[in-house]
Design an enzyme around this catalytic site. Sequence first.
Site, PDB file in Angstrom:
ATOM      1  CG  ASP A 152    -117.544  13.181 -21.724  1.00 53.55           C
ATOM      2  OD1 ASP A 152    -118.193  13.910 -20.954  1.00 53.55           O
ATOM      3  OD2 ASP A 152    -117.628  11.944 -21.726  1.00 53.55           O
ATOM      4  NE  ARG A 157    -119.007  16.771 -16.970  1.00 53.16           N
ATOM      5  CZ  ARG A 157    -119.119  15.796 -17.879  1.00 53.16           C
ATOM      6  NH1 ARG A 157    -118.072  15.420 -18.586  1.00 53.16           N
ATOM      7  NH2 ARG A 157    -120.282  15.214 -18.092  1.00 53.16           N
TER       8      ARG A 157
HETATM    9  C1  LIG Z   1    -118.582  14.149 -13.677  1.00 56.71           C
HETATM   10  C2  LIG Z   1    -117.179  14.139 -14.175  1.00 56.71           C
HETATM   11  C3  LIG Z   1    -116.932  14.229 -15.523  1.00 56.71           C
HETATM   12  C4  LIG Z   1    -115.625  14.254 -16.016  1.00 56.71           C
HETATM   13  N1  LIG Z   1    -115.402  14.476 -17.335  1.00 56.71           N
HETATM   14  C5  LIG Z   1    -114.133  14.614 -17.778  1.00 56.71           C
HETATM   15  C6  LIG Z   1    -113.861  14.990 -19.114  1.00 56.71           C
HETATM   16  O1  LIG Z   1    -114.757  15.205 -19.932  1.00 56.71           O
HETATM   17  N2  LIG Z   1    -112.545  15.103 -19.493  1.00 56.71           N
HETATM   18  C7  LIG Z   1    -111.519  14.892 -18.625  1.00 56.71           C
HETATM   19  O2  LIG Z   1    -110.354  15.035 -18.998  1.00 56.71           O
HETATM   20  N3  LIG Z   1    -111.764  14.522 -17.352  1.00 56.71           N
HETATM   21  C8  LIG Z   1    -113.029  14.383 -16.912  1.00 56.71           C
HETATM   22  N4  LIG Z   1    -113.260  14.047 -15.588  1.00 56.71           N
HETATM   23  C9  LIG Z   1    -112.138  13.538 -14.750  1.00 56.71           C
HETATM   24  C10 LIG Z   1    -111.424  14.659 -14.017  1.00 56.71           C
HETATM   25  O3  LIG Z   1    -110.697  15.414 -14.962  1.00 56.71           O
HETATM   26  C11 LIG Z   1    -110.457  14.110 -12.961  1.00 56.71           C
HETATM   27  O4  LIG Z   1    -109.482  13.334 -13.565  1.00 56.71           O
HETATM   28  C12 LIG Z   1    -111.109  13.277 -11.888  1.00 56.71           C
HETATM   29  O5  LIG Z   1    -112.327  13.820 -11.492  1.00 56.71           O
HETATM   30  C13 LIG Z   1    -110.221  13.203 -10.634  1.00 56.71           C
HETATM   31  O6  LIG Z   1    -109.944  14.503 -10.174  1.00 56.71           O
HETATM   32  P1  LIG Z   1    -110.593  15.172  -8.841  1.00 56.71           P
HETATM   33  O7  LIG Z   1    -110.928  16.565  -9.162  1.00 56.71           O
HETATM   34  O8  LIG Z   1    -111.713  14.340  -8.356  1.00 56.71           O
HETATM   35  O9  LIG Z   1    -109.403  15.255  -7.830  1.00 56.71           O
HETATM   36  P2  LIG Z   1    -108.419  14.154  -7.267  1.00 56.71           P
HETATM   37  O10 LIG Z   1    -107.425  14.911  -6.472  1.00 56.71           O
HETATM   38  O11 LIG Z   1    -107.927  13.267  -8.350  1.00 56.71           O
HETATM   39  O12 LIG Z   1    -109.336  13.300  -6.318  1.00 56.71           O
HETATM   40  C14 LIG Z   1    -109.841  13.819  -5.086  1.00 56.71           C
HETATM   41  C15 LIG Z   1    -110.245  12.669  -4.206  1.00 56.71           C
HETATM   42  O13 LIG Z   1    -111.322  11.939  -4.794  1.00 56.71           O
HETATM   43  C16 LIG Z   1    -111.158  10.546  -4.619  1.00 56.71           C
HETATM   44  N5  LIG Z   1    -111.040   9.929  -5.945  1.00 56.71           N
HETATM   45  C17 LIG Z   1    -110.799  10.544  -7.114  1.00 56.71           C
HETATM   46  N6  LIG Z   1    -110.821   9.666  -8.134  1.00 56.71           N
HETATM   47  C18 LIG Z   1    -111.065   8.459  -7.599  1.00 56.71           C
HETATM   48  C19 LIG Z   1    -111.210   7.145  -8.114  1.00 56.71           C
HETATM   49  N7  LIG Z   1    -111.142   6.883  -9.438  1.00 56.71           N
HETATM   50  N8  LIG Z   1    -111.474   6.137  -7.249  1.00 56.71           N
HETATM   51  C20 LIG Z   1    -111.578   6.362  -5.921  1.00 56.71           C
HETATM   52  N9  LIG Z   1    -111.454   7.590  -5.368  1.00 56.71           N
HETATM   53  C21 LIG Z   1    -111.203   8.625  -6.192  1.00 56.71           C
HETATM   54  C22 LIG Z   1    -109.943  10.366  -3.769  1.00 56.71           C
HETATM   55  O14 LIG Z   1    -110.350  10.338  -2.429  1.00 56.71           O
HETATM   56  C23 LIG Z   1    -109.142  11.615  -4.010  1.00 56.71           C
HETATM   57  O15 LIG Z   1    -108.304  11.969  -2.959  1.00 56.71           O
HETATM   58  C24 LIG Z   1    -114.545  14.081 -15.097  1.00 56.71           C
HETATM   59  C25 LIG Z   1    -114.803  14.001 -13.730  1.00 56.71           C
HETATM   60  C26 LIG Z   1    -116.076  14.044 -13.257  1.00 56.71           C
HETATM   61  C27 LIG Z   1    -116.302  13.999 -11.787  1.00 56.71           C
END
Ligand SMILES: Cc1cc2nc3c(=O)[nH]c(=O)nc-3n(C[C@H](O)[C@H](O)[C@H](O)COP(=O)(O)OP(=O)(O)OC[C@H]3O[C@@H](n4cnc5c(N)ncnc54)[C@H](O)[C@@H]3O)c2cc1C
Length: 305
Positions: A124, A175
């Site tokens: 991560d 990722r």
């Molecule tokens: C498998 C995976 C691994 C990850 N690993 C890392 C990492 O190593 N380091 C790091 O900095 N970040 C990590 N992240 C987090 C990532 O950086 C984002 O902060 C997170 O995924 C939210 O961004 P988004 O692209 O989904 O877009 P967003 O615009 O935040 O979300 C899009 C839509 O998804 C839904 N949604 C998003 N989050 C939530 C929630 N918590 N609860 C309910 N609905 C939600 C909502 O409908 C929202 O409109 C990871 C994410 C995933 C999916």
Amino acid sequence: MILDRAIARLLPAVPRPVVRLVADRYIAGTELEDAVAVVRELNESGRLATIDVLGEEVRSADEARAFAEAYRGVLATIEREGLRSGVSVKPTALGLALGYELCRENLEAVVRDAAGRGRFVRIDMEDSSTTDDTLRLYRELRGAGLDNVGIVLQAYLRRTLDDVRALAELRPSVRLCKGIYAEPPEVALEDDADVRRSFVAALEALLDARCEVAIATHDEWLIGESLRLVAHARSPAYELQMLLGVRAQRGIELAAAGHRVRVYVPYGRRWYQYSLRRLQENPRIAGYVAADTVGRVLRLRARAR
Ligand SMILES: Cc1cc2nc3c(=O)[nH]c(=O)nc-3n(C[C@H](O)[C@H](O)[C@H](O)COP(=O)(O)OP(=O)(O)OC[C@H]3O[C@@H](n4cnc5c(N)ncnc54)[C@H](O)[C@@H]3O)c2cc1C
């Protein structure tokens, strides 16, 4: 936005049981058997998993070694139970803040153990103070001949395209996510549209370099753009990744449509710090959580009537 921020600020004052209720959907449970049950269900619905042992701020070398040991236990269980899952590890859980070498030793032990079992370890990416060390750890493991390991790049970081270029010769498994940590504007893009543009640019560069990409987003626009790019790429190696408890139905649909979908499954007794940090670090998440919780309460009330 104002409500989101207010909720994020108030969270430390919220009693733990309430935070637990809110965070419940994002965490498999406190024990490994809870994670196993969740992964089994995911596997049955055609989705893969990556298990994360919760815990980031370890205070001693012994604690960091105990985390590495816990990961070896997870890997043994994955193998014994025949689960379709890898693991995700945070360098700080393995001692990065205490010393680079301590972390490197622990991480290498986990990656070697996983290699012996034919499993994959994703490192991560945490806040930007750890990016250089995390990339160095990855390079050193690859240099030691370990290929069952991958990295994470965060689209919000201004440096990410440069990192893609610098890593390309290794054909890394990456990722790609937006990034969750609160970063200063010199380091990270702040505007949502800029972050999306950066995500698309990084994905294009990764596909051009024939890297294996895990597209980690729940953003429908980005999922669409990513699948469009993948469809036009030459022999793309990709999967879609989502967090446990977020847009699960969409994940099921994507898997049913033939895409490889992997769900990030955190478990552990340190659920509180994890939940709080997540919610505070990205205040927007507080908004989702609030909306979701209100939705759940309303549904429960409607059912009770
Ligand atoms: C498998 C995976 C691994 C990850 N690993 C890392 C990492 O190593 N380091 C790091 O900095 N970040 C990590 N992240 C987090 C990532 O950086 C984002 O902060 C997170 O995924 C939210 O961004 P988004 O692209 O989904 O877009 P967003 O615009 O935040 O979300 C899009 C839509 O998804 C839904 N949604 C998003 N989050 C939530 C929630 N918590 N609860 C309910 N609905 C939600 C909502 O409908 C929202 O409109 C990871 C994410 C995933 C999916």
